[in-house]
Write an enzyme that holds these catalytic residues in place. Structure first.
Site, PDB file in Angstrom:
ATOM      1  N   PHE A 262       0.865  -1.179   0.000  1.00 47.29           N
ATOM      2  CA  PHE A 262       0.000   0.000   0.000  1.00 47.29           C
ATOM      3  C   PHE A 262       0.900   1.227   0.000  1.00 47.29           C
ATOM      4  CE2 PHE A 262      -2.368   3.075   2.726  1.00 47.29           C
ATOM      5  CZ  PHE A 262      -3.583   3.139   2.074  1.00 47.29           C
ATOM      6  N   ALA A 263       0.817   2.044  -1.036  1.00 49.88           N
ATOM      7  CA  ALA A 263       1.750   3.165  -1.173  1.00 49.88           C
ATOM      8  C   ALA A 263       0.990   4.488  -1.173  1.00 49.88           C
ATOM      9  CB  ALA A 263       2.567   2.998  -2.462  1.00 49.88           C
ATOM     10  N   LEU A 264       0.905   5.069   0.015  1.00 49.44           N
ATOM     11  CA  LEU A 264       0.228   6.360   0.192  1.00 49.44           C
ATOM     12  C   LEU A 264       1.247   7.447   0.516  1.00 49.44           C
ATOM     13  CD1 LEU A 264      -2.419   8.042   0.676  1.00 49.44           C
ATOM     14  CD2 LEU A 264      -2.369   7.223   3.041  1.00 49.44           C
TER      15      LEU A 264
ATOM     16  N   PRO B  65       7.916  11.217   0.719  1.00 50.64           N
ATOM     17  CA  PRO B  65       8.900  11.854   1.607  1.00 50.64           C
ATOM     18  C   PRO B  65       8.364  13.137   2.246  1.00 50.64           C
ATOM     19  CG  PRO B  65       9.972  11.094  -0.407  1.00 50.64           C
ATOM     20  CD  PRO B  65       8.505  10.858  -0.598  1.00 50.64           C
TER      21      PRO B  65
ATOM     22  N   ARG C   5      -5.880  -0.192  10.629  1.00 48.14           N
ATOM     23  CA  ARG C   5      -5.503   0.174  11.996  1.00 48.14           C
ATOM     24  C   ARG C   5      -5.919  -0.895  13.002  1.00 48.14           C
ATOM     25  NH1 ARG C   5      -6.869   6.524  10.560  1.00 48.14           N
ATOM     26  NH2 ARG C   5      -4.843   6.884   9.574  1.00 48.14           N
TER      27      ARG C   5
ATOM     28  N   GLN D 150      12.467  -3.301  32.180  1.00 43.29           N
ATOM     29  CA  GLN D 150      12.797  -2.934  33.557  1.00 43.29           C
ATOM     30  C   GLN D 150      12.825  -4.174  34.457  1.00 43.29           C
ATOM     31  OE1 GLN D 150      13.658   0.106  33.827  1.00 43.29           O
ATOM     32  NE2 GLN D 150      14.109   0.164  36.024  1.00 43.29           N
TER      33      GLN D 150
ATOM     34  N   GLU E 155       0.628   3.682   9.887  1.00 40.39           N
ATOM     35  CA  GLU E 155      -0.840   3.695   9.692  1.00 40.39           C
ATOM     36  C   GLU E 155      -1.479   4.815  10.525  1.00 40.39           C
ATOM     37  OE1 GLU E 155      -3.038   0.309   8.763  1.00 40.39           O
ATOM     38  OE2 GLU E 155      -1.340  -0.770   7.902  1.00 40.39           O
TER      39      GLU E 155
ATOM     40  N   GLU F  35      -0.739  10.809  17.353  1.00 37.49           N
ATOM     41  CA  GLU F  35      -1.329  12.155  17.300  1.00 37.49           C
ATOM     42  C   GLU F  35      -2.448  12.197  16.251  1.00 37.49           C
ATOM     43  OE1 GLU F  35       1.943  11.402  17.359  1.00 37.49           O
ATOM     44  OE2 GLU F  35       2.331  12.125  19.396  1.00 37.49           O
TER      45      GLU F  35
HETATM   46  N1  CAA Z   1     -13.622   7.133   6.007  1.00 36.37           N
HETATM   47  C1  CAA Z   1     -14.233   7.681   4.915  1.00 36.37           C
HETATM   48  N2  CAA Z   1     -13.917   8.888   4.416  1.00 36.37           N
HETATM   49  C2  CAA Z   1     -12.957   9.581   5.055  1.00 36.37           C
HETATM   50  C3  CAA Z   1     -12.293   9.077   6.195  1.00 36.37           C
HETATM   51  C4  CAA Z   1     -12.658   7.801   6.670  1.00 36.37           C
HETATM   52  N3  CAA Z   1     -12.081   7.244   7.727  1.00 36.37           N
HETATM   53  N4  CAA Z   1     -11.395  10.006   6.600  1.00 36.37           N
HETATM   54  C5  CAA Z   1     -11.489  11.046   5.753  1.00 36.37           C
HETATM   55  N5  CAA Z   1     -12.438  10.782   4.816  1.00 36.37           N
HETATM   56  C6  CAA Z   1     -12.855  11.634   3.706  1.00 36.37           C
HETATM   57  C7  CAA Z   1     -13.501  12.930   4.227  1.00 36.37           C
HETATM   58  O1  CAA Z   1     -14.876  12.763   4.482  1.00 36.37           O
HETATM   59  C8  CAA Z   1     -13.240  13.865   3.072  1.00 36.37           C
HETATM   60  O2  CAA Z   1     -14.133  13.577   2.030  1.00 36.37           O
HETATM   61  P1  CAA Z   1     -14.848  14.789   1.224  1.00 36.37           P
HETATM   62  O3  CAA Z   1     -13.730  15.531   0.567  1.00 36.37           O
HETATM   63  O4  CAA Z   1     -15.746  14.097   0.276  1.00 36.37           O
HETATM   64  O5  CAA Z   1     -15.558  15.611   2.260  1.00 36.37           O
HETATM   65  C9  CAA Z   1     -11.863  13.421   2.562  1.00 36.37           C
HETATM   66  O6  CAA Z   1     -11.697  12.057   2.981  1.00 36.37           O
HETATM   67  C10 CAA Z   1     -10.744  14.253   3.124  1.00 36.37           C
HETATM   68  O7  CAA Z   1     -10.769  14.097   4.521  1.00 36.37           O
HETATM   69  P2  CAA Z   1     -10.177  15.173   5.524  1.00 36.37           P
HETATM   70  O8  CAA Z   1     -10.660  16.544   5.148  1.00 36.37           O
HETATM   71  O9  CAA Z   1     -10.459  14.699   6.907  1.00 36.37           O
HETATM   72  O10 CAA Z   1      -8.611  15.088   5.187  1.00 36.37           O
HETATM   73  P3  CAA Z   1      -7.378  15.685   5.902  1.00 36.37           P
HETATM   74  O11 CAA Z   1      -6.432  16.148   4.880  1.00 36.37           O
HETATM   75  O12 CAA Z   1      -7.808  16.642   6.965  1.00 36.37           O
HETATM   76  O13 CAA Z   1      -6.666  14.370   6.557  1.00 36.37           O
HETATM   77  C11 CAA Z   1      -6.158  12.753   8.243  1.00 36.37           C
HETATM   78  C12 CAA Z   1      -7.214  13.581   7.502  1.00 36.37           C
HETATM   79  C13 CAA Z   1      -6.957  11.961   9.242  1.00 36.37           C
HETATM   80  C14 CAA Z   1      -5.148  13.619   8.957  1.00 36.37           C
HETATM   81  C15 CAA Z   1      -5.445  11.821   7.229  1.00 36.37           C
HETATM   82  O14 CAA Z   1      -4.595  12.551   6.380  1.00 36.37           O
HETATM   83  C16 CAA Z   1      -4.655  10.725   7.895  1.00 36.37           C
HETATM   84  O15 CAA Z   1      -5.209   9.720   8.313  1.00 36.37           O
HETATM   85  N6  CAA Z   1      -3.299  10.889   7.980  1.00 36.37           N
HETATM   86  C17 CAA Z   1      -2.422   9.831   8.405  1.00 36.37           C
HETATM   87  C18 CAA Z   1      -1.946   9.073   7.199  1.00 36.37           C
HETATM   88  C19 CAA Z   1      -1.676   7.648   7.494  1.00 36.37           C
HETATM   89  O16 CAA Z   1      -2.320   7.006   8.306  1.00 36.37           O
HETATM   90  N7  CAA Z   1      -0.726   7.111   6.767  1.00 36.37           N
HETATM   91  C20 CAA Z   1      -0.427   5.739   6.881  1.00 36.37           C
HETATM   92  C21 CAA Z   1       0.430   5.337   5.752  1.00 36.37           C
HETATM   93  S1  CAA Z   1       0.144   3.698   5.288  1.00 36.37           S
HETATM   94  C22 CAA Z   1       1.080   2.737   6.284  1.00 36.37           C
HETATM   95  O17 CAA Z   1       1.665   3.143   7.231  1.00 36.37           O
HETATM   96  C23 CAA Z   1       0.953   1.307   5.893  1.00 36.37           C
HETATM   97  C24 CAA Z   1       2.121   0.495   6.201  1.00 36.37           C
HETATM   98  O18 CAA Z   1       2.900   0.247   5.317  1.00 36.37           O
HETATM   99  C25 CAA Z   1       2.257  -0.160   7.513  1.00 36.37           C
END
Ligand code: CAA
Length: 388
Positions: free
Chosen positions: A126-128, A131, A249, A342, A369, A373
């Site tokens: 999964f590539a989200l 950098p 998660r 510990q 994930e 925070e």
């Molecule tokens: N379910 C459905 N829709 C969702 C949602 C959810 N859980 N969360 C957000 N959305 C939707 C919103 O409703 C919105 O939709 P509309 O534009 O239609 O209204 C859209 O997505 C944008 O949402 P936000 O405005 O809330 O977006 P944001 O920019 O404020 O970001 C955030 C929200 C929660 C901070 C998000 O960016 C986030 O979760 N950040 C952390 C990223 C992350 O978890 N990365 C993990 C990388 S993958 C990984 O680690 C895997 C691995 O290899 C182990």
């Protein structure tokens, strides 16, 4: 440790036994070496695929086991208790790419990818993140431009678990960069295979923990992906990623739980064996109180996780509960492994004893994930949305 609060069905107990036995016989003998040498053993995942552990949530029509989320998490915890690196590959594969293709893929995409993924012949990633786009995932810059029957991808993905060894990578890229639509709405998801010209595995991270799980950058240099590999609707990729992370998660919470449980088991055994001041250290209340607090937090993490997973299996929204589960379990894992060290004293600080690796492995569960925070932001937003 006791599962009395969460009564398992006979099928769940059987899967738990199978996972624990597999982890004990096929993973445990190698874990220390894999950790020391940062070796990813693709063979062990192939064998997990043969046993069904890589298609746990996929329906039988795609060669999956068709199990519910709770049962999947029971198995994941057993693997994580022995080797958190193997567990994260299992978690990402089962929770993210396979579920995304099942849910939003076309019939042709499901036919092409799901069976080999369920059997472990194709590993998913999964590539989200990028950098410059971590917690603020919607600021990602990877570009996808339409050119005839293809999309042309350019950019760099970062922190991709299993990215160097995966055969199927779900890539989030910006398909609409028009100024008014920047942000979450201009992002789409593509199914990328590493045989496509322009796909390059970049830097492999030299990590503190989870060393046997490869975490890499992926570079896309004019990579032409067929339009048929667009997943679901154009512009919906960010929402797909967020919805998928609600499931992912839960997997990371189960991984954290496995790490914490293993630390408690090691510490409890050690407290009974280790003698100081003429008696086993378990007879000192200072040690008993630590173990009691560790067990209480682990039991609370598990209760929260299985309540969230049951809600998912009932088809209810779980965004907030999933973040709560991941937050609580990962902070529990970090706290419990710190206490375990510990209790071991100096022996906890050296590689000869298992709690040192558990401590290193626990830390990333508070980061990937979504950091702790970010989980708190998600939890708080839901409170405001519901006016609680
Ligand atoms: N379910 C459905 N829709 C969702 C949602 C959810 N859980 N969360 C957000 N959305 C939707 C919103 O409703 C919105 O939709 P509309 O534009 O239609 O209204 C859209 O997505 C944008 O949402 P936000 O405005 O809330 O977006 P944001 O920019 O404020 O970001 C955030 C929200 C929660 C901070 C998000 O960016 C986030 O979760 N950040 C952390 C990223 C992350 O978890 N990365 C993990 C990388 S993958 C990984 O680690 C895997 C691995 O290899 C182990």
């Amino acid at each position: 440790m006791s599962w009395a609060l969460i009564p398992l069905t006979e099928e769940q107990r059987e899967i738990q036994r199978t996972a624990a036995e597999f982890a004990r016989s096929e993973i445990a003998p190698h874990s220390d070496l894999w950790d020391r040498q940062a070796t990813f053993d693709r063979g062990v995942l192939a064998r997990m695929g043969e046993l069904g552990f890589l298609g746990m949530l996929l329906p039988p029509e795609y060669d999956g086991l068709g199990l519910d989320t709770c049962t999947y998490l029971v198995a994941l915890e057993e693997i994580a208790a022995v080797d958190a690196s193997v567990a994260v590959a299992m978690s990402v594969h089962n929770s993210l790419p396979t579920q995304m293709i099942l849910r939003w893929g076309t019939a042709e995409q499901r036919e092409r990818f799901l069976r080999p993924m369920a059997r472990g012949e194709m590993l998913g990633a999964f590539a989200l993140s990028e950098p410059e786009a971590g917690s603020d995932a919607a600021s990602l810059r990877m570009q996808a431009e339409r050119d005839g029957d293809c999309w042309v991808l350019n950019g760099t993905k970062a922190w991709v678990t299993s990215g160097s060894d995966a055969e199927v990578i779900l890539v989030m890229a910006r398909t609409d960069s028009a100024a008014e639509r920047r942000g979450a709405r201009g992002i789409s998801t593509f199914i990328v295979t590493p045989d496509l010209p322009g796909f390059h595995v970049g830097k492999k991270e030299d990590k503190m923990g989870l060393r046997a799980s490869p975490t890499v950058q992926l570079n896309f240099d004019n990579l032409r992906v067929p339009a048929a590999n667009l997943l679901g609707g154009e512009g919906k990729g960010f929402v797909y990623a967020m919805q998928s992370l609600d499931n992912g998660r839960l997997g990371i919470a189960a991984q954290a739980l496995g790490i914490a449980r293993a630390a408690l088991e090691h510490a409890t055994r050690y407290a009974a064996e280790r003698r100081q001041f003429g008696k086993p250290i378990k007879e000192f209340q200072a040690i008993q109180f630590k173990l009691a607090d560790m067990a209480t937090r682990i039991t609370a993490s598990r209760a929260l996780l299985y309540a969230a997973a049951a809600a998912k299996d009932r088809g209810e929204p779980i965004t907030q509960f999933s973040s709560m589960s991941k937050l609580f379990a990962s902070e529990t894992a970090m706290w419990v492994t710190t206490q375990a060290i510990q209790i071991f004293g100096g022996y906890g600080y050296v590689k000869e004893y298992p709690v040192e690796r558990l401590f290193r492995d626990a830390k990333v569960t508070e980061i990937y994930e979504g950091t702790s925070e970010i989980q708190r932001i998600v939890i708080a937003r839901e409170l405001f949305a519901r006016g609680e």
